[in-house]
Design a protein around this motif. Structure first.
Motif, PDB file in Angstrom:
ATOM      1  N   ALA A  41     -46.222   4.770  47.219  1.00  0.00           N
ATOM      2  CA  ALA A  41     -46.808   4.886  48.557  1.00  0.00           C
ATOM      3  C   ALA A  41     -48.022   3.950  48.681  1.00  0.00           C
ATOM      4  CB  ALA A  41     -47.213   6.333  48.817  1.00  0.00           C
ATOM      5  N   THR A  42     -48.645   3.952  49.841  1.00  0.00           N
ATOM      6  CA  THR A  42     -49.830   3.137  50.077  1.00  0.00           C
ATOM      7  C   THR A  42     -51.003   3.665  49.252  1.00  0.00           C
ATOM      8  OG1 THR A  42     -49.103   2.592  52.311  1.00  0.00           O
ATOM      9  CG2 THR A  42     -51.451   2.348  51.859  1.00  0.00           C
ATOM     10  N   ILE A  43     -51.711   2.746  48.613  1.00  0.00           N
ATOM     11  CA  ILE A  43     -52.869   3.085  47.792  1.00  0.00           C
ATOM     12  C   ILE A  43     -54.120   2.723  48.580  1.00  0.00           C
ATOM     13  CG2 ILE A  43     -54.088   2.610  45.628  1.00  0.00           C
ATOM     14  CD1 ILE A  43     -51.211   1.624  44.637  1.00  0.00           C
ATOM     15  N   VAL A  44     -55.030   3.690  48.714  1.00  0.00           N
ATOM     16  CA  VAL A  44     -56.260   3.476  49.472  1.00  0.00           C
ATOM     17  C   VAL A  44     -57.455   3.840  48.602  1.00  0.00           C
ATOM     18  CG1 VAL A  44     -57.607   4.134  51.510  1.00  0.00           C
ATOM     19  CG2 VAL A  44     -55.109   4.049  51.639  1.00  0.00           C
ATOM     20  N   THR A  45     -58.429   2.925  48.531  1.00  0.00           N
ATOM     21  CA  THR A  45     -59.708   3.249  47.905  1.00  0.00           C
ATOM     22  C   THR A  45     -60.804   2.936  48.906  1.00  0.00           C
ATOM     23  OG1 THR A  45     -59.891   1.062  46.846  1.00  0.00           O
ATOM     24  CG2 THR A  45     -58.891   2.828  45.556  1.00  0.00           C
ATOM     25  N   THR A  46     -61.923   3.620  48.768  1.00  0.00           N
ATOM     26  CA  THR A  46     -63.055   3.396  49.663  1.00  0.00           C
ATOM     27  C   THR A  46     -64.296   3.101  48.830  1.00  0.00           C
ATOM     28  OG1 THR A  46     -63.631   5.752  49.764  1.00  0.00           O
ATOM     29  CG2 THR A  46     -62.127   4.915  51.444  1.00  0.00           C
ATOM     30  N   TRP A  47     -65.185   2.319  49.417  1.00  0.00           N
ATOM     31  CA  TRP A  47     -66.399   1.878  48.737  1.00  0.00           C
ATOM     32  C   TRP A  47     -67.550   1.931  49.725  1.00  0.00           C
ATOM     33  CZ3 TRP A  47     -65.181   1.116  43.747  1.00  0.00           C
ATOM     34  CH2 TRP A  47     -63.819   0.949  43.462  1.00  0.00           C
ATOM     35  N   GLN A  48     -68.666   2.464  49.312  1.00  0.00           N
ATOM     36  CA  GLN A  48     -69.861   2.520  50.152  1.00  0.00           C
ATOM     37  C   GLN A  48     -70.719   1.289  49.865  1.00  0.00           C
ATOM     38  OE1 GLN A  48     -70.179   4.903  52.554  1.00  0.00           O
ATOM     39  NE2 GLN A  48     -68.130   5.434  51.823  1.00  0.00           N
ATOM     40  N   ILE A  49     -70.935   0.477  50.886  1.00  0.00           N
ATOM     41  CA  ILE A  49     -71.711  -0.753  50.741  1.00  0.00           C
ATOM     42  C   ILE A  49     -72.686  -0.855  51.910  1.00  0.00           C
ATOM     43  CG2 ILE A  49     -71.629  -3.279  50.617  1.00  0.00           C
ATOM     44  CD1 ILE A  49     -68.721  -2.961  49.558  1.00  0.00           C
ATOM     45  N   GLY A  50     -73.946  -0.781  51.621  1.00  0.00           N
ATOM     46  CA  GLY A  50     -74.974  -0.956  52.645  1.00  0.00           C
ATOM     47  C   GLY A  50     -74.847  -0.008  53.820  1.00  0.00           C
ATOM     48  N   GLY A  51     -74.448   1.236  53.574  1.00  0.00           N
ATOM     49  CA  GLY A  51     -74.307   2.213  54.645  1.00  0.00           C
ATOM     50  C   GLY A  51     -72.964   2.166  55.369  1.00  0.00           C
ATOM     51  N   TYR A  52     -72.092   1.272  54.952  1.00  0.00           N
ATOM     52  CA  TYR A  52     -70.753   1.153  55.544  1.00  0.00           C
ATOM     53  C   TYR A  52     -69.698   1.573  54.537  1.00  0.00           C
ATOM     54  CZ  TYR A  52     -72.914  -1.622  59.207  1.00  0.00           C
ATOM     55  OH  TYR A  52     -73.710  -2.053  60.234  1.00  0.00           O
TER      56      TYR A  52
END
Length: 95
Positions: free
Chosen positions: A63-74
């Motif tokens: 399936a689709t792989i999603v990761t998230t990263w916090q960078i400068g408040g975004y």
């Protein structure tokens, strides 16, 4: 999942939105490092456990792989599609 030095899946063509590039540049973040961490499962500090569990399962199920990263408040999203032909760096609309 412990981080591996081995890529866990192919990322295909890498694409990034202008907003994603701007966030990476403003935060002085190397996109290659984000992509390496995305593809090797080095996510422990980057996102909540439910999304990490879904992405671990997506590696095995195709399936689709999603990761998230916090960078400068975004929040930066990195998504590899189910076919493993493209990986896209983008930000959600509500950032």
């Amino acid at each position: 999942m412990s981080a591996s030095k081995t890529l866990l899946f192919p990322m295909g063509q890498i694409l990034a939105s202008p907003d994603a590039w701007a966030i990476l540049e403003a935060g002085n973040v190397d996109p290659q490092e984000i992509l390496r961490r995305h593809a090797t499962g080095d996510w422990e500090e980057s996102m909540d456990e439910d999304l990490a569990a879904a992405s671990r399962q997506a590696i095995d199920s195709g399936a689709t792989i999603v990761t998230t990263w916090q960078i400068g408040g975004y929040t930066l999203w990195v998504r590899t599609d189910a076919t493993r032909q493209t990986t896209i760096l983008d930000i959600p609309l509500d950032n």
